[in-house]
Scaffold this motif. Structure first.
Motif, PDB file in Angstrom:
ATOM      1  N   TYR A 148      33.128  45.808  31.739  1.00 46.94           N
ATOM      2  CA  TYR A 148      33.962  45.318  30.633  1.00 46.94           C
ATOM      3  C   TYR A 148      35.133  46.266  30.418  1.00 46.94           C
ATOM      4  CZ  TYR A 148      35.329  43.756  25.968  1.00 46.94           C
ATOM      5  OH  TYR A 148      36.033  43.288  24.894  1.00 46.94           O
ATOM      6  N   SER A 198      38.872  46.421  28.208  1.00 50.97           N
ATOM      7  CA  SER A 198      39.713  45.748  27.211  1.00 50.97           C
ATOM      8  C   SER A 198      40.666  46.734  26.554  1.00 50.97           C
ATOM      9  CB  SER A 198      38.848  45.087  26.138  1.00 50.97           C
ATOM     10  OG  SER A 198      38.230  46.060  25.316  1.00 50.97           O
ATOM     11  N   THR A 243      43.015  42.122  24.439  1.00 50.10           N
ATOM     12  CA  THR A 243      43.112  41.679  25.819  1.00 50.10           C
ATOM     13  C   THR A 243      41.907  42.166  26.612  1.00 50.10           C
ATOM     14  OG1 THR A 243      45.532  41.854  25.699  1.00 50.10           O
ATOM     15  CG2 THR A 243      44.543  41.633  27.891  1.00 50.10           C
ATOM     16  N   GLU A 285      40.018  41.635  34.003  1.00 47.24           N
ATOM     17  CA  GLU A 285      39.033  41.289  35.022  1.00 47.24           C
ATOM     18  C   GLU A 285      38.450  42.515  35.714  1.00 47.24           C
ATOM     19  OE1 GLU A 285      37.670  38.540  35.766  1.00 47.24           O
ATOM     20  OE2 GLU A 285      38.930  36.994  34.844  1.00 47.24           O
ATOM     21  N   ASN A 286      39.226  43.605  35.750  1.00 46.77           N
ATOM     22  CA  ASN A 286      38.777  44.795  36.464  1.00 46.77           C
ATOM     23  C   ASN A 286      39.351  46.053  35.831  1.00 46.77           C
ATOM     24  OD1 ASN A 286      41.505  45.146  37.579  1.00 46.77           O
ATOM     25  ND2 ASN A 286      40.991  43.370  38.845  1.00 46.77           N
ATOM     26  N   ARG A 292      43.134  46.693  35.498  1.00 52.38           N
ATOM     27  CA  ARG A 292      43.823  45.995  34.410  1.00 52.38           C
ATOM     28  C   ARG A 292      45.042  45.229  34.916  1.00 52.38           C
ATOM     29  NH1 ARG A 292      42.196  48.070  29.289  1.00 52.38           N
ATOM     30  NH2 ARG A 292      40.494  49.561  29.605  1.00 52.38           N
ATOM     31  N   GLU A 315      44.671  42.033  36.102  1.00 49.73           N
ATOM     32  CA  GLU A 315      44.402  40.615  35.902  1.00 49.73           C
ATOM     33  C   GLU A 315      43.789  40.415  34.515  1.00 49.73           C
ATOM     34  OE1 GLU A 315      42.358  38.475  39.001  1.00 49.73           O
ATOM     35  OE2 GLU A 315      42.875  40.031  40.465  1.00 49.73           O
ATOM     36  N   ARG A 355      41.707  38.391  31.798  1.00 50.16           N
ATOM     37  CA  ARG A 355      40.674  37.358  31.668  1.00 50.16           C
ATOM     38  C   ARG A 355      40.968  36.494  30.452  1.00 50.16           C
ATOM     39  NH1 ARG A 355      34.669  39.508  31.379  1.00 50.16           N
ATOM     40  NH2 ARG A 355      35.358  40.232  33.444  1.00 50.16           N
ATOM     41  N   ARG A 356      41.282  37.145  29.338  1.00 55.19           N
ATOM     42  CA  ARG A 356      41.663  36.394  28.132  1.00 55.19           C
ATOM     43  C   ARG A 356      42.423  37.320  27.185  1.00 55.19           C
ATOM     44  NH1 ARG A 356      36.128  37.313  27.491  1.00 55.19           N
ATOM     45  NH2 ARG A 356      35.560  38.562  25.678  1.00 55.19           N
TER      46      ARG A 356
END
Length: 253
Positions: free
Chosen positions: A102, A104, A122, A125-126, A129, A131, A133-134
């Motif tokens: 995780y 963020s 934010t 995905e990895n 940072r 990409e 995800r949401r």
């Protein structure tokens, strides 16, 4: 490791109590904690106060796990906030979490003239940072005096806690405003590796925020002197408790 940051986060409010005359940590401070789960040392954390040339203060909190915990579930969390004035009202807040898979980043920009706080959360995905995800952007109405989760921790350290009357605040947590109640349990003597301290035991209780309720009861022991050193913090969880013990401190950086 999130449990440690909850200790600071639940204090997100402005106190209307009288202030302690002196707050020596405003000249600079570094607090270092050992984080334990039962008899196991799970990690370490630092909380720093960094005076700026323009008179503002930057508060920085860093938490890392260690040993086997790091190989199983690596944690590297950082929170930064910039505050101004004798009430330590924040202008900006930034929280970076890296916990297992995780990753963020959360930001808050306080617009006190416009009486709103602009929040951005934010999730990536990895760890690179690169990409998203949401992402969720939120605007919360404020009365102009709310704190962020870190600056409020230091604000509470300026309070006159000599009485046993509960104190109430207006708090901002996540995407909402809450009512924060600080229960003052009275004076206790606490013994740590640094020695014995005469302390005031407080318990923050945050409104109807389910996340904080799930974390269990939180207790903080502040030294009963002008330093207001948080020498011990504990939070009870279903499988035991997390203990944050002050192991080293330096004031006047």
């Amino acid at each position: 490791m999130k449990r440690f940051f909850l200790i600071a986060w639940v204090l997100a409010a402005l106190s209307f109590a009288e202030d302690v005359v002196n707050a020596p940590w405003t000249k600079g401070e570094k607090l270092s904690y050992r984080l334990s789960w039962g008899f196991i040392t799970a990690g370490f954390a630092d909380m720093m106060t960094l005076p700026q040339k323009d008179g503002s203060l930057e508060f920085v909190s860093i938490a890392r796990n260690n040993g086997a915990f790091r190989s199983i579930y690596p944690v590297a969390d950082t929170i930064r906030t910039l505050s101004k004035g004798d009430k330590f009202l924040p202008e900006t807040f930034k929280k970076i979490l890296n916990e297992g898979s995780y990753h963020s980043t959360s930001k808050i920009l306080f617009d006190r003239k416009g009486k709103m706080a602009v929040l951005s959360d934010t999730v990536f995905e990895n760890s690179k940072r690169d990409e998203i995800r949401r992402r969720v952007d939120t605007t919360v109405s404020i009365n102009g005096y709310e704190h962020c989760i870190i600056s409020a921790f230091y604000r509470v350290r300026t309070m006159d806690l000599s009485g046993k009357k509960d104190t109430y605040f207006s708090a901002v947590s996540g995407k909402k405003r809450y009512s924060l109640r600080v229960i003052i349990h009275g004076k206790e003597t606490v013994e740590t590796d640094l020695g014995k301290f005469d302390c005031i035991k407080v318990e923050p209780v945050l409104g109807d925020d389910g996340a904080f309720k799930a974390a269990g009861r939180l207790f903080i022991w502040l030294t009963d002197d002008e330093r207001r050193l948080p020498v011990l913090m504990t939070v009870k969880i279903p499988i035991g408790s997390i203990r944050g013990e002050l192991v080293q401190f330096r004031q006047g950086l």
